[in-house]
Design a protein around this motif. Structure first.
Motif, PDB file in Angstrom:
ATOM      1  N   PRO A 243      11.664  57.739  75.035  1.00  0.00           N
ATOM      2  CA  PRO A 243      11.670  59.194  75.255  1.00  0.00           C
ATOM      3  C   PRO A 243      13.046  59.820  75.031  1.00  0.00           C
ATOM      4  O   PRO A 243      13.145  60.962  74.562  1.00  0.00           O
ATOM      5  CB  PRO A 243      11.205  59.352  76.708  1.00  0.00           C
ATOM      6  CG  PRO A 243      11.336  58.009  77.332  1.00  0.00           C
ATOM      7  CD  PRO A 243      11.197  57.009  76.233  1.00  0.00           C
ATOM      8  N   GLY A 244      14.109  59.063  75.337  1.00  0.00           N
ATOM      9  CA  GLY A 244      15.447  59.587  75.073  1.00  0.00           C
ATOM     10  C   GLY A 244      15.698  59.795  73.594  1.00  0.00           C
ATOM     11  O   GLY A 244      16.259  60.809  73.166  1.00  0.00           O
ATOM     12  N   GLN A 245      15.259  58.827  72.781  1.00  0.00           N
ATOM     13  CA  GLN A 245      15.423  58.942  71.337  1.00  0.00           C
ATOM     14  C   GLN A 245      14.590  60.090  70.772  1.00  0.00           C
ATOM     15  O   GLN A 245      15.027  60.825  69.878  1.00  0.00           O
ATOM     16  CB  GLN A 245      15.019  57.630  70.656  1.00  0.00           C
ATOM     17  CG  GLN A 245      15.289  57.585  69.161  1.00  0.00           C
ATOM     18  CD  GLN A 245      16.766  57.658  68.836  1.00  0.00           C
ATOM     19  OE1 GLN A 245      17.539  56.790  69.219  1.00  0.00           O
ATOM     20  NE2 GLN A 245      17.176  58.710  68.128  1.00  0.00           N
ATOM     21  N   ALA A 246      13.376  60.263  71.305  1.00  0.00           N
ATOM     22  CA  ALA A 246      12.521  61.367  70.851  1.00  0.00           C
ATOM     23  C   ALA A 246      13.155  62.718  71.203  1.00  0.00           C
ATOM     24  O   ALA A 246      13.133  63.653  70.396  1.00  0.00           O
ATOM     25  CB  ALA A 246      11.144  61.237  71.484  1.00  0.00           C
ATOM     26  N   GLN A 247      13.720  62.814  72.402  1.00  0.00           N
ATOM     27  CA  GLN A 247      14.378  64.060  72.795  1.00  0.00           C
ATOM     28  C   GLN A 247      15.596  64.326  71.921  1.00  0.00           C
ATOM     29  O   GLN A 247      15.864  65.477  71.529  1.00  0.00           O
ATOM     30  CB  GLN A 247      14.793  63.999  74.263  1.00  0.00           C
ATOM     31  CG  GLN A 247      15.405  65.302  74.791  1.00  0.00           C
ATOM     32  CD  GLN A 247      14.454  66.463  74.734  1.00  0.00           C
ATOM     33  OE1 GLN A 247      13.314  66.356  75.194  1.00  0.00           O
ATOM     34  NE2 GLN A 247      14.883  67.590  74.176  1.00  0.00           N
ATOM     35  N   ALA A 248      16.344  63.276  71.588  1.00  0.00           N
ATOM     36  CA  ALA A 248      17.505  63.426  70.707  1.00  0.00           C
ATOM     37  C   ALA A 248      17.073  63.952  69.340  1.00  0.00           C
ATOM     38  O   ALA A 248      17.721  64.836  68.765  1.00  0.00           O
ATOM     39  CB  ALA A 248      18.221  62.088  70.560  1.00  0.00           C
ATOM     40  N   ALA A 249      15.977  63.396  68.808  1.00  0.00           N
ATOM     41  CA  ALA A 249      15.472  63.855  67.506  1.00  0.00           C
ATOM     42  C   ALA A 249      15.076  65.330  67.584  1.00  0.00           C
ATOM     43  O   ALA A 249      15.389  66.127  66.674  1.00  0.00           O
ATOM     44  CB  ALA A 249      14.286  62.998  67.087  1.00  0.00           C
TER      45      ALA A 249
END
Length: 360
Positions: A243-249
C-alpha cells in the motif's frame, strides 16, 4: 474414632478415575480446564490491516472453540518489543504463544526460554529457527510464493503490451532482509525469473526496504519511482510496502498503465488503489484462517496433546492438516519429529473482478 476407607474401595475409585481420564484424552473431547487456556498472539506490528485481520479471525475462532486469545503487539516493528512481549508472557506463566517473527534468528533465545518454561510455542506468517518453536503455520513454500509474485507481475506487464521476452526492469520493495518469509520469497522469485524470464533486469539487486513502517514505505516508494522513473515492475512482498508503494505511485502521478506494481497485502488495504487504477492485481492467503490455525495449534499443544512430523490433526471448521518437516520451507532447516510445518491449502489473486468478494 472414624474408620478409614478400605484399601479395596480406594483402589477401585482410583481405577475408575484413571479410566475416565484416559477416555477423555483419547476421545478428542475437551479435558477439564481447557476453557481456561489463553494463547498469547503476537503480530509483527499492530495497526497493519493484515495483522488486525488475522487477530479478528483468531478471536472469533477461539470464542467458538473454547479458548482465549491475548493479542499482544506493538505499533512499532522492533525486535526488542517482541522480545519484551515474550519475556512478559514467560513471567506471567502463559500456557501458549503464537508469534509472527520480525527476524529469522533474533528471537531464538527468548523463544527457547519460553519452551524451557513449558510454554507451547507456534509461529505463523514468519518463522524463527526450527528448534525455537514447535509448529510453523506457513502460507506456502518459497517456490510457490516466489513464483506467484513474479507471475502476477508478468500478467499485468503483458496486459500493458510489454514483451515478457524483452528487457524488463524491476525491483523488490519489502520490509527487511532478515524477515524469514519475505526474504525466502524474494530469493525464490529471483530464481524463477532467471529460469523463466532471463532477459529481465533487477535494477537494484540490494532491494529496497521500509521496515514495515507505513510512512517509510511511501517515502521509499517515491524514492524508487524518482530514481527509476521508467521502471517496469515493482514487487512488494510485504503487506506494508505494497500500500505504501501504491500511495507513492498515486502521489507522483503513476498508474497501472504506466507502471506495474504487485505484491502481497489484504484486499481491504488495496481495494481503493485497485479501483482508482493504481494497480491491477495482487495476492494473499486467508490471514484470518492462518491466525486462527496458529493459535489453535498452540492451544491444542497446551491441552497436553502432541504434534509430530507426519501426524495429522482434524482442526474444527478448518479441516485435516498435516505436520510436514521443516525442510519443505528450507532444505537446510533444523529437523526433528517435534518441530514441523503446517501449510495453508490455498492462496488468492485479487483483481477488480473479485476484490469485493473478500472482507479482510
Amino acid at each position: 474414632m472414624k474408620k478409614g476407607k478400605s484399601p479395596g474401595l480406594f483402589i477401585s475409585l482410583l481405577l475408575i478415575t484413571m479410566l475416565a481420564a484416559c477416555s477423555g484424552r483419547n476421545s478428542g473431547t475437551k479435558t477439564a480446564g481447557t476453557d481456561d487456556i489463553t494463547v498469547v498472539f503476537v503480530p509483527k506490528v499492530t495497526g497493519n490491516a493484515f495483522f488486525e485481520s488475522a487477530n479478528k479471525g483468531a478471536q472469533e475462532y477461539a470464542a467458538k472453540n473454547g479458548f482465549k486469545i491475548k493479542y499482544d503487539g506493538s505499533p512499532e516493528a522492533l525486535i526488542e518489543n517482541q522480545v519484551a512481549i515474550i519475556e512478559r508472557a514467560i513471567a506471567e506463566k502463559a500456557q501458549a504463544l503464537s508469534i509472527s517473527s520480525l527476524d529469522a534468528k533474533a528471537l531464538d533465545g527468548v523463544m527457547k526460554k519460553a519452551l524451557a518454561a513449558g510454554i507451547k510455542v507456534t509461529t505463523w506468517d514468519s518463522d524463527v529457527s526450527g528448534d525455537a518453536r514447535q509448529i510453523m503455520v506457513s502460507q506456502g513454500t518459497p517456490d510457490q510464493l516466489g513464483k506467484m509474485l513474479v507471475e502476477m507481475g508478468a500478467k499485468s506487464l503483458s496486459g500493458r503490451g510489454i514483451n515478457l521476452d524483452g528487457p524488463v526492469s524491476y525491483v523488490w520493495h519489502y520490509s527487511q532482509a532478515t524477515v524469514t518469509d519475505q526474504n525466502s520469497w524474494q530469493a525464490a522469485g529471483e530464481r524463477y525469473i532467471r529460469a523463466a524470464y532471463p532477459s529481465w533486469r533487477n535494477v537494484n539487486p540490494d532491494n529496497y526496504y521500509s521496515g514495515q513502517d507505513p510512512d517509510k514505505a511511501i517515502a521509499v516508494g517515491e524514492e524508487i519511482l524518482k530514481t527509476h522513473p521508467a521502471i517496469d515492475l515493482i514487487i512488494c512482498n510485504d503487506s506494508t510496502s505494497l500500500p505504501g508503494q501504491a500511495q507513492a505511485a498515486k502521489n507522483l502521478g503513476f498508474n497501472a498503465g504506466s507502471i506495474t506494481i504487485t505484491g502481497f497485502a489484504s484486499p481491504n488495504s488495496m481495494r481503493d488503489y485497485c479501483k482508482e487504477g493504481i494497480l491491477e492485481r495482487w495476492g494473499l492467503w486467508d490471514c484470518q484462517i492462518q491466525g486462527a490455525l496458529g493459535c489453535y495449534l498452540a492451544y491444542y499443544l497446551a491441552t497436553g496433546k502432541q504434534l509430530q512430523v507426519g501426524g495429522r490433526v482434524d482442526v474444527p471448521d478448518i479441516g485435516i492438516v498435516e505436520v510436514m518437516p521443516n525442510t519443505v520451507l528450507d532444505s537446510a532447516a533444523y529437523t526433528s519429529v517435534d518441530s514441523g510445518v503446517v501449510l495453508l491449502p490455498a492462496r488468492t489473486e485479487f483483481t477488480i473482478n473479485n476484490v469485493d468478494n473478500y472482507d479482510f
